[in-house]
Design a protein around this motif. Structure first.
Motif, PDB file in Angstrom:
ATOM      1  N   GLN A  95       0.817  -1.210   0.000  1.00 58.95           N
ATOM      2  CA  GLN A  95       0.000   0.000   0.000  1.00 58.95           C
ATOM      3  C   GLN A  95       0.855   1.266   0.000  1.00 58.95           C
ATOM      4  OE1 GLN A  95      -3.761  -1.335   2.736  1.00 58.95           O
ATOM      5  NE2 GLN A  95      -1.762  -1.281   3.748  1.00 58.95           N
ATOM      6  N   ASP A  96       2.121   1.137   0.380  1.00 61.94           N
ATOM      7  CA  ASP A  96       2.979   2.301   0.596  1.00 61.94           C
ATOM      8  C   ASP A  96       4.009   2.534  -0.502  1.00 61.94           C
ATOM      9  OD1 ASP A  96       1.669   2.498   3.030  1.00 61.94           O
ATOM     10  OD2 ASP A  96       3.290   1.554   4.173  1.00 61.94           O
ATOM     11  N   ASP A 151       1.273   5.104  -9.284  1.00 63.55           N
ATOM     12  CA  ASP A 151       0.490   4.025  -8.673  1.00 63.55           C
ATOM     13  C   ASP A 151       1.304   3.276  -7.618  1.00 63.55           C
ATOM     14  OD1 ASP A 151      -1.804   4.452 -10.128  1.00 63.55           O
ATOM     15  OD2 ASP A 151      -1.348   2.954 -11.660  1.00 63.55           O
ATOM     16  N   THR A 152       0.656   2.925  -6.531  1.00 63.79           N
ATOM     17  CA  THR A 152       1.250   1.954  -5.617  1.00 63.79           C
ATOM     18  C   THR A 152       0.986   0.556  -6.164  1.00 63.79           C
ATOM     19  OG1 THR A 152      -0.750   1.750  -4.267  1.00 63.79           O
ATOM     20  CG2 THR A 152       0.859   3.458  -3.633  1.00 63.79           C
ATOM     21  N   VAL A 153       1.715  -0.411  -5.676  1.00 65.41           N
ATOM     22  CA  VAL A 153       1.485  -1.791  -6.103  1.00 65.41           C
ATOM     23  C   VAL A 153       0.060  -2.202  -5.755  1.00 65.41           C
ATOM     24  CG1 VAL A 153       2.171  -4.191  -5.791  1.00 65.41           C
ATOM     25  CG2 VAL A 153       3.919  -2.409  -5.862  1.00 65.41           C
ATOM     26  N   ALA A 154      -0.359  -1.905  -4.527  1.00 67.78           N
ATOM     27  CA  ALA A 154      -1.704  -2.282  -4.092  1.00 67.78           C
ATOM     28  C   ALA A 154      -2.775  -1.583  -4.914  1.00 67.78           C
ATOM     29  CB  ALA A 154      -1.880  -1.954  -2.612  1.00 67.78           C
ATOM     30  N   SER A 158      -5.436  -3.557  -7.228  1.00 66.86           N
ATOM     31  CA  SER A 158      -6.846  -3.403  -6.843  1.00 66.86           C
ATOM     32  C   SER A 158      -7.693  -2.994  -8.042  1.00 66.86           C
ATOM     33  CB  SER A 158      -6.977  -2.364  -5.729  1.00 66.86           C
ATOM     34  OG  SER A 158      -6.362  -2.813  -4.546  1.00 66.86           O
ATOM     35  N   LYS A 159      -7.166  -2.108  -8.891  1.00 66.64           N
ATOM     36  CA  LYS A 159      -7.902  -1.694 -10.085  1.00 66.64           C
ATOM     37  C   LYS A 159      -8.182  -2.887 -10.996  1.00 66.64           C
ATOM     38  CE  LYS A 159      -5.844   2.951 -10.280  1.00 66.64           C
ATOM     39  NZ  LYS A 159      -4.935   3.839 -11.056  1.00 66.64           N
ATOM     40  N   LEU A 160      -7.163  -3.725 -11.188  1.00 68.31           N
ATOM     41  CA  LEU A 160      -7.333  -4.884 -12.065  1.00 68.31           C
ATOM     42  C   LEU A 160      -8.306  -5.896 -11.470  1.00 68.31           C
ATOM     43  CD1 LEU A 160      -3.653  -5.494 -13.264  1.00 68.31           C
ATOM     44  CD2 LEU A 160      -5.449  -4.117 -14.334  1.00 68.31           C
TER      45      LEU A 160
END
Length: 340
Positions: A95-96, A151-154, A158-160
């Motif tokens: 998230q960070d 974009d963060t990884v999370a 999450s979008k996908l």
């Protein structure tokens, strides 16, 4: 509960709180402890920005959380002060942080969510588990997806996942867990005014719409015709409408996206319950029944356990849970729980 820090048990702590969440990248925890600045072991444990590993166990030695200490708060006065520490599950780091340069380019063509996710999380030594319920969705290729540098990884994952109506959670070991909601499971508990300390319900009416439509803009692959999918939330009695645009994904994703918008809106209806003891057997994602006429829930209704919080201090151990409608995860049209 018990705590291990850097693989060693740490016994002198108080006010331990652990908050589990069904569909986040990391559950959270916090506790207080006394810091002796001359103790070499304490210097390792309490050193700020060292991101020490922590494991939290039940009193029966069952692993509850594997995570990282992220935040430290020190105070000094004439009376000894306790240090406050908090953090999240191992996967909470996603998230960070930004998408690592090692997995560039940001454009991914003809890759599945499983493949993209595996690439994104590998640099952080985090694994992923795909529940059979979501296996098909995770293996279906996106024609083209593009992440932003910001974009963060999370955020990107999450979008996908949202386009597939797939939920991203995490395991007790801190790995990602992809799954679909088990809305047809049997209820494991039944709560009424007789067996809870207190309960409440919050309904954010501004977040609800009766008609939800999702548009896919014309593209080279759909012959210039917009694709539209709509869904009706019959629990809403007023003619409130909203239209969303699907910016990426296949044309056939509009139906899934409409269900996902409905699911997101249903998260604005939440029941909170305070219980007199910690029930370690109750897990996020399980189904419970709840009924309380004072909350305008006249009949027993099915809910999903969304969050669980353990509170342990010197005086007592209590537990609070929050409940969501099962359709908040499936995107199906909800049953009207406010029928009299």
């Amino acid at each position: 509960m018990k705590i291990k820090i850097n693989n060693k048990f740490f016994n002198h702590f108080s006010d331990l709180k652990v908050n589990f969440n069904l569909d986040t990248f990391g559950s959270t925890f916090s506790f207080k402890a006394r810091f002796n600045p001359d103790n070499l072991e304490h210097q390792k444990i309490f050193r700020p920005l060292s991101y020490n590993e922590i494991q939290i166990f039940s009193n029966d030695n069952n692993l509850l959380l594997t995570g990282t200490i992220v935040n430290n708060s020190f105070s000094s006065s004439q009376n000894p002060e306790l240090v406050s520490l908090s953090g999240y599950s191992k996967s909470g780091i996603l998230q960070d942080v930004s998408i690592p340069l090692s997995v560039y380019p940001l454009e991914k063509n003809n890759q599945s969510l499983s493949q993209i996710s595996s690439q994104m999380i590998k640099p952080f030594n985090i694994g992923q588990i795909i529940d059979p319920s979501a296996a098909n969705e995770l293996s279906f290729n996106y024609e083209k997806v593009v992440a932003n540098v910001s974009d963060t990884v999370a955020g990107f994952l999450s979008k996908l996942a949202a386009q597939r109506n797939v939920i991203i959670g995490h395991t007790t070991k801190g790995d990602l867990y992809y799954f679909k909601a088990f809305t047809n499971s049997k209820s494991v508990r039944a709560y009424t005014t007789k067996n809870v300390l207190s309960s409440s319900i919050r309904i954010d009416g501004q977040g609800f719409h009766r008609s939800i439509s999702v548009l896919r803009q014309p593209s080279d692959t759909n012959d210039g015709a917009s694709t539209v999918d709509s869904i009706t939330n019959t629990i809403v009695l007023s003619d409130r409408k909203v239209i969303k645009t699907l910016s990426s994904g296949e044309d056939t994703d509009t139906s899934k996206a409409a269900n996902n918008v409905l699911a997101a809106e249903l998260k604005s209806l939440q029941v909170s319950i305070e219980l007199p003891r910690i029930d370690y057997d109750l897990k996020c994602g399980q189904i419970v029944n709840f009924q309380n006429r004072e909350l305008f829930i006249y009949k027993s209704q099915r809910f999903v356990v969304n969050t669980i919080t353990y509170n342990e201090d010197s005086g007592s151990d209590t537990m609070s849970i929050s409940l969501l409608l099962p359709e908040a995860f499936s995107g199906e049209n909800p049953k009207n729980i406010f029928e009299i």
